[in-house]
Design an enzyme around this catalytic site. Structure first.
Site, PDB file in Angstrom:
ATOM      1  N   GLN A  29       0.803  -1.217   0.000  1.00  0.00           N
ATOM      2  CA  GLN A  29       0.000   0.000   0.000  1.00  0.00           C
ATOM      3  C   GLN A  29       0.845   1.280   0.000  1.00  0.00           C
ATOM      4  O   GLN A  29       0.337   2.345  -0.330  1.00  0.00           O
ATOM      5  CB  GLN A  29      -0.949  -0.003   1.198  1.00  0.00           C
ATOM      6  CG  GLN A  29      -1.979  -1.120   1.106  1.00  0.00           C
ATOM      7  CD  GLN A  29      -2.916  -1.151   2.289  1.00  0.00           C
ATOM      8  OE1 GLN A  29      -2.610  -1.765   3.302  1.00  0.00           O
ATOM      9  NE2 GLN A  29      -4.049  -0.487   2.199  1.00  0.00           N
ATOM     10  N   HIS A  49      -1.865  -5.262 -12.806  1.00  0.00           N
ATOM     11  CA  HIS A  49      -1.368  -5.067 -14.182  1.00  0.00           C
ATOM     12  C   HIS A  49      -2.236  -5.805 -15.196  1.00  0.00           C
ATOM     13  O   HIS A  49      -2.514  -5.314 -16.278  1.00  0.00           O
ATOM     14  CB  HIS A  49       0.091  -5.538 -14.289  1.00  0.00           C
ATOM     15  CG  HIS A  49       1.027  -4.718 -13.449  1.00  0.00           C
ATOM     16  ND1 HIS A  49       2.256  -5.175 -13.008  1.00  0.00           N
ATOM     17  CD2 HIS A  49       0.909  -3.458 -12.952  1.00  0.00           C
ATOM     18  CE1 HIS A  49       2.840  -4.237 -12.284  1.00  0.00           C
ATOM     19  NE2 HIS A  49       2.043  -3.186 -12.241  1.00  0.00           N
ATOM     20  N   ASP A  62       2.275   0.494  -8.033  1.00  0.00           N
ATOM     21  CA  ASP A  62       3.613   0.541  -8.636  1.00  0.00           C
ATOM     22  C   ASP A  62       4.496   1.594  -7.959  1.00  0.00           C
ATOM     23  O   ASP A  62       5.693   1.382  -7.755  1.00  0.00           O
ATOM     24  CB  ASP A  62       3.534   0.891 -10.137  1.00  0.00           C
ATOM     25  CG  ASP A  62       3.020  -0.284 -10.972  1.00  0.00           C
ATOM     26  OD1 ASP A  62       2.687  -1.336 -10.394  1.00  0.00           O
ATOM     27  OD2 ASP A  62       2.948  -0.136 -12.213  1.00  0.00           O
ATOM     28  N   ARG A  87       3.920   0.146  12.982  1.00  0.00           N
ATOM     29  CA  ARG A  87       3.594  -1.172  12.443  1.00  0.00           C
ATOM     30  C   ARG A  87       3.632  -1.086  10.919  1.00  0.00           C
ATOM     31  O   ARG A  87       2.889  -0.299  10.329  1.00  0.00           O
ATOM     32  CB  ARG A  87       2.204  -1.631  12.910  1.00  0.00           C
ATOM     33  CG  ARG A  87       1.785  -2.925  12.245  1.00  0.00           C
ATOM     34  CD  ARG A  87       0.439  -3.454  12.730  1.00  0.00           C
ATOM     35  NE  ARG A  87       0.130  -4.675  12.009  1.00  0.00           N
ATOM     36  CZ  ARG A  87      -0.887  -4.824  11.152  1.00  0.00           C
ATOM     37  NH1 ARG A  87      -1.737  -3.834  10.926  1.00  0.00           N
ATOM     38  NH2 ARG A  87      -1.064  -5.958  10.524  1.00  0.00           N
ATOM     39  N   ASN A 176      -1.489 -10.684   8.615  1.00  0.00           N
ATOM     40  CA  ASN A 176      -2.511  -9.666   8.748  1.00  0.00           C
ATOM     41  C   ASN A 176      -3.832 -10.210   8.213  1.00  0.00           C
ATOM     42  O   ASN A 176      -3.937 -10.565   7.043  1.00  0.00           O
ATOM     43  CB  ASN A 176      -2.161  -8.407   7.949  1.00  0.00           C
ATOM     44  CG  ASN A 176      -3.240  -7.348   8.081  1.00  0.00           C
ATOM     45  OD1 ASN A 176      -3.442  -6.804   9.166  1.00  0.00           O
ATOM     46  ND2 ASN A 176      -3.961  -7.066   6.998  1.00  0.00           N
ATOM     47  N   ASN A 325      -7.463  -5.853  14.334  1.00  0.00           N
ATOM     48  CA  ASN A 325      -7.798  -4.745  13.441  1.00  0.00           C
ATOM     49  C   ASN A 325      -9.291  -4.509  13.563  1.00  0.00           C
ATOM     50  O   ASN A 325     -10.089  -5.430  13.333  1.00  0.00           O
ATOM     51  CB  ASN A 325      -7.475  -5.090  11.984  1.00  0.00           C
ATOM     52  CG  ASN A 325      -5.975  -5.105  11.718  1.00  0.00           C
ATOM     53  OD1 ASN A 325      -5.173  -4.793  12.590  1.00  0.00           O
ATOM     54  ND2 ASN A 325      -5.602  -5.480  10.506  1.00  0.00           N
ATOM     55  N   TYR A 327     -12.600  -1.820  12.736  1.00  0.00           N
ATOM     56  CA  TYR A 327     -13.081  -0.630  12.036  1.00  0.00           C
ATOM     57  C   TYR A 327     -14.539  -0.305  12.308  1.00  0.00           C
ATOM     58  O   TYR A 327     -14.903   0.841  12.458  1.00  0.00           O
ATOM     59  CB  TYR A 327     -12.889  -0.798  10.520  1.00  0.00           C
ATOM     60  CG  TYR A 327     -11.436  -0.702  10.112  1.00  0.00           C
ATOM     61  CD1 TYR A 327     -10.855   0.524   9.819  1.00  0.00           C
ATOM     62  CD2 TYR A 327     -10.628  -1.832  10.062  1.00  0.00           C
ATOM     63  CE1 TYR A 327      -9.516   0.626   9.481  1.00  0.00           C
ATOM     64  CE2 TYR A 327      -9.287  -1.744   9.718  1.00  0.00           C
ATOM     65  CZ  TYR A 327      -8.736  -0.509   9.428  1.00  0.00           C
ATOM     66  OH  TYR A 327      -7.413  -0.411   9.103  1.00  0.00           O
ATOM     67  N   GLU A 395      -4.806  -2.049  14.010  1.00  0.00           N
ATOM     68  CA  GLU A 395      -5.350  -1.087  13.038  1.00  0.00           C
ATOM     69  C   GLU A 395      -6.683  -0.569  13.550  1.00  0.00           C
ATOM     70  O   GLU A 395      -7.473  -1.330  14.111  1.00  0.00           O
ATOM     71  CB  GLU A 395      -5.634  -1.731  11.668  1.00  0.00           C
ATOM     72  CG  GLU A 395      -4.431  -2.020  10.828  1.00  0.00           C
ATOM     73  CD  GLU A 395      -4.781  -2.672   9.494  1.00  0.00           C
ATOM     74  OE1 GLU A 395      -5.895  -2.446   8.969  1.00  0.00           O
ATOM     75  OE2 GLU A 395      -3.935  -3.423   8.988  1.00  0.00           O
TER      76      GLU A 395
HETATM   77  C1  GBH Z   1      -7.749  -3.554   6.676  1.00  0.00           C
HETATM   78  O1  GBH Z   1      -8.753  -4.406   6.183  1.00  0.00           O
HETATM   79  C2  GBH Z   1      -6.431  -3.868   6.014  1.00  0.00           C
HETATM   80  O2  GBH Z   1      -5.575  -4.589   6.874  1.00  0.00           O
HETATM   81  C3  GBH Z   1      -5.719  -2.656   5.493  1.00  0.00           C
HETATM   82  O3  GBH Z   1      -4.695  -3.055   4.636  1.00  0.00           O
HETATM   83  C4  GBH Z   1      -6.718  -1.739   4.840  1.00  0.00           C
HETATM   84  O4  GBH Z   1      -6.113  -0.658   4.190  1.00  0.00           O
HETATM   85  C5  GBH Z   1      -7.644  -1.235   5.910  1.00  0.00           C
HETATM   86  O5  GBH Z   1      -8.242  -2.291   6.589  1.00  0.00           O
HETATM   87  C6  GBH Z   1      -8.747  -0.340   5.411  1.00  0.00           C
HETATM   88  O6  GBH Z   1      -9.621  -1.031   4.580  1.00  0.00           O
HETATM   89  O7  GBH Z   1     -15.003  -2.095  -0.331  1.00  0.00           O
HETATM   90  O8  GBH Z   1     -17.136  -3.167   0.030  1.00  0.00           O
HETATM   91  O9  GBH Z   1     -15.395  -4.260  -1.228  1.00  0.00           O
HETATM   92  C7  GBH Z   1     -10.025  -4.214   6.758  1.00  0.00           C
HETATM   93  C8  GBH Z   1     -11.031  -5.188   6.211  1.00  0.00           C
HETATM   94  C9  GBH Z   1     -11.884  -6.046   4.156  1.00  0.00           C
HETATM   95  C10 GBH Z   1     -12.434  -3.860   4.825  1.00  0.00           C
HETATM   96  C11 GBH Z   1     -12.331  -5.762   2.740  1.00  0.00           C
HETATM   97  C12 GBH Z   1     -12.890  -3.546   3.414  1.00  0.00           C
HETATM   98  C13 GBH Z   1     -13.760  -4.445   1.369  1.00  0.00           C
HETATM   99  C14 GBH Z   1     -15.212  -4.088   1.368  1.00  0.00           C
HETATM  100  N1  GBH Z   1     -11.407  -4.862   4.837  1.00  0.00           N
HETATM  101  N2  GBH Z   1     -13.369  -4.750   2.752  1.00  0.00           N
HETATM  102  S1  GBH Z   1     -15.719  -3.369  -0.158  1.00  0.00           S
END
Ligand code: GBH
Length: 503
Positions: A29, A49, A62, A87, A176, A325, A327, A395
């Site tokens: 990322q 790609h 990239d 991290r 992860n 993690n 959210y 996270e």
């Molecule tokens: C984390 O995943 C990751 O570890 C991290 O790399 C990432 O950048 C961060 O959270 C924020 O997303 O868009 O409807 O297709 C968290 C779990 C799983 C949440 C996939 C988003 C996609 C849903 N993620 N999900 S959708």
């Protein structure tokens, strides 16, 4: 002096002095330099790609934030915010271009050594993830996580990481988010190693569960290598990070309560239970249900491969800590919003509906709302279920959309709510040792490309220099970290960053 005469003196709740505050990122990322200095191709290089249409803005990593060339600036940002921990993840194909241990890339080793030394120079603790979804493409071509040999490939890679960096890194995270590697990747066509880029994306309902088992064994092998070969001299810890969203029952009915519990088993229990429960193995109710459904569907064995007794014992206890993690959250119903298509899958095996109440504030990503008390609720549940292991929040963060905006008040509201929950969890006796904000800077948000920003620092991805600019949230986070308490009214006086003495 005790508070008296109705004076409004309340005890200020503080974060312990040793509580670790940091920020998180992952290699694909942020690093860029996808084919520089001998790095091998990863499944994300291949997929972006070959099939750019999978990515919302058809972009790729990239160059991303070009941290391969800007790592000193990244360390400076951590110092600006007075953070004590960073991290980040190591790119497997940057170390082992083909994934295999016979071909070690010295430039890859040198890059991470320089970068880790830069952190240590400023007393910032590195917390290193070994696998954050960028599988070497060559291993995908051998089946990736569907091949049981993945556990030996990963073990070999882990040993090389411990050998090279373990003298200076004391916190390792093997994987992860196994759920995203094994389950989510397949729901969104193909990514992260279990099904991988087309044409390898086949039989997802089978691959999901093979991956869940093989990944657990891979984690265990790496853990035992650390334990037997390195712990005595390196004296560090090796854990795993699981994604844990909060799932509450929609109503108090026994059906909804059970639906919520089943959802939790399918979301994170399937990955945490084999390692952290006293019995080991997959969660009982879930595995019984998958076995029953598989039989009804005409399979001769459960689609969820059980562990042998030997594997179960190997996996049980194979982590020094549980990285979380977190959210967002959802309400779970046994009757509302159920699946319409019943093809064999984890979603069908669980067969519950999700509800997101209108009043939960929405973010720049449709899957993420500010769910009241979700961080406290999950820590409380995990503590009870797994006998209070050592936890790190590895996270937690809030996305905004692509537009330029440094006044990210919604992110500040989210972080304050989350950190209030951290204080509640600490009061509750949760063995939580640290908190990493996602993310240090805006970066490549997987299938979202650059359309979602999670950073404390802003990056214009059209700017060749990838200049990093602090958002308001960076100043607020710094204030919390420095003062060790939550001031809900603090506003930065200016948007100019300086490095405080001692950082
Ligand atoms: C984390 O995943 C990751 O570890 C991290 O790399 C990432 O950048 C961060 O959270 C924020 O997303 O868009 O409807 O297709 C968290 C779990 C799983 C949440 C996939 C988003 C996609 C849903 N993620 N999900 S959708």
């Amino acid at each position: 002096m005790a508070a008296c005469h109705g004076s409004p003196v309340t005890k200020q709740r503080r974060f312990p002095t040793k509580f670790m505050f940091g920020a998180a990122t992952s290699a694909y990322q942020i690093e860029g330099a996808w084919d520089v200095d001998g790095k091998g191709e990863s499944i994300w290089d291949r997929m972006t790609h070959m099939s750019p249409g999978f990515i919302e803005d058809k972009s790729n990593g990239d160059i991303a934030a070009d941290s391969y060339h800007n790592y000193k600036r990244d360390v400076q940002m951590l110092r600006e915010m007075s953070l004590d921990t960073y991290r980040f993840s190591i790119s497997w194909p940057r170390i082992l271009p083909t994934g295999m241990p016979n071909d070690i890339n010295p430039a890859g080793i040198a890059f991470y050594k320089n970068f880790i030394n830069e952190l240590l120079k400023y007393k910032i603790t590195p917390m290193v993830t070994l696998y954050h979804w960028d599988l070497p493409q060559k291993l995908q071509e051998l089946g990736g996580f569907a091949n049981p040999l993945i556990s030996d490939w990963f073990a070999d890679y882990a040993r090389i990481v411990f050998q090279n960096f373990g003298d200076r890194v004391k916190h390792f995270i093997t994987f992860n988010e196994p759920r995203e590697t094994c389950i989510v990747s397949n729901m969104f066509s193909s990514f992260n190693g279990s099904a991988g880029p087309e044409p390898f994306n086949k039989s997802t309902n089978i691959v999901n569960y093979l991956c869940a088992k093989h990944l657990a064994v891979a984690n265990a092998k790496a853990y035992h290598i650390y334990d037997k070969e390195f712990r005595a001299t390196q004296k560090g810890q090796c854990g795993i990070t699981v994604s844990v969203d909060w799932y509450g029952a929609h109503t108090n009915s026994p059906e909804d309560k059970n639906a919520a519990e089943l959802k939790r088993q399918g979301e994170w229990g399937i990955f945490a239970n084999p390692i952290f429960s006293t019995d080991g193995g997959f969660p009982k109710e879930l595995s019984d249900r998958i076995a029953k459904k598989s039989a009804q569907q005409g399979y001769t064995k459960s689609r969820l491969p059980e562990f042998t007794e030997e594997e179960k014992a190997l996996v049980k206890g194979s982590a020094d800590f549980l990285g979380v993690n977190h959210y967002t959250g959802f309400l779970v119903s046994a009757t509302v919003n159920k699946l319409e298509n019943h093809v064999p899958s984890l979603a069908d095996d669980i067969d519950v509906g999700l509800i997101v109440p209108q009043e939960w504030p929405k973010s720049g990503a449709d899957w993420l709302t500010l769910t009241p008390n979700s961080l406290y609720n999950i820590l409380h549940q995990l503590k009870a279920k797994y006998n209070n292991p050592v936890f790190y929040i590895t996270e937690n963060g809030w996305p905004t959309t692509a537009e330029f905006n440094l006044n990210d008040d919604d992110r500040i509201t989210y972080y304050r709510a989350a950190l209030e929950n951290v204080l509640d969890a600490l009061d509750d006796g949760v063995n939580l040792k640290g908190y990493m904000a996602w993310s240090l800077m805006d970066n490549f948000e997987w299938l979202g490309g650059y359309t979602q920003r999670f950073g404390l620092y802003y990056i214009d991805f059209q700017d060749p220099a990838r200049t990093r600019i602090p958002k308001k949230s960076a100043f607020v986070y710094k204030h919390i970290v420095n003062n060790r308490y939550l001031d809900h009214t603090y506003q930065p006086e200016s948007m100019t960053m300086t490095i405080d003495p001692g950082h």
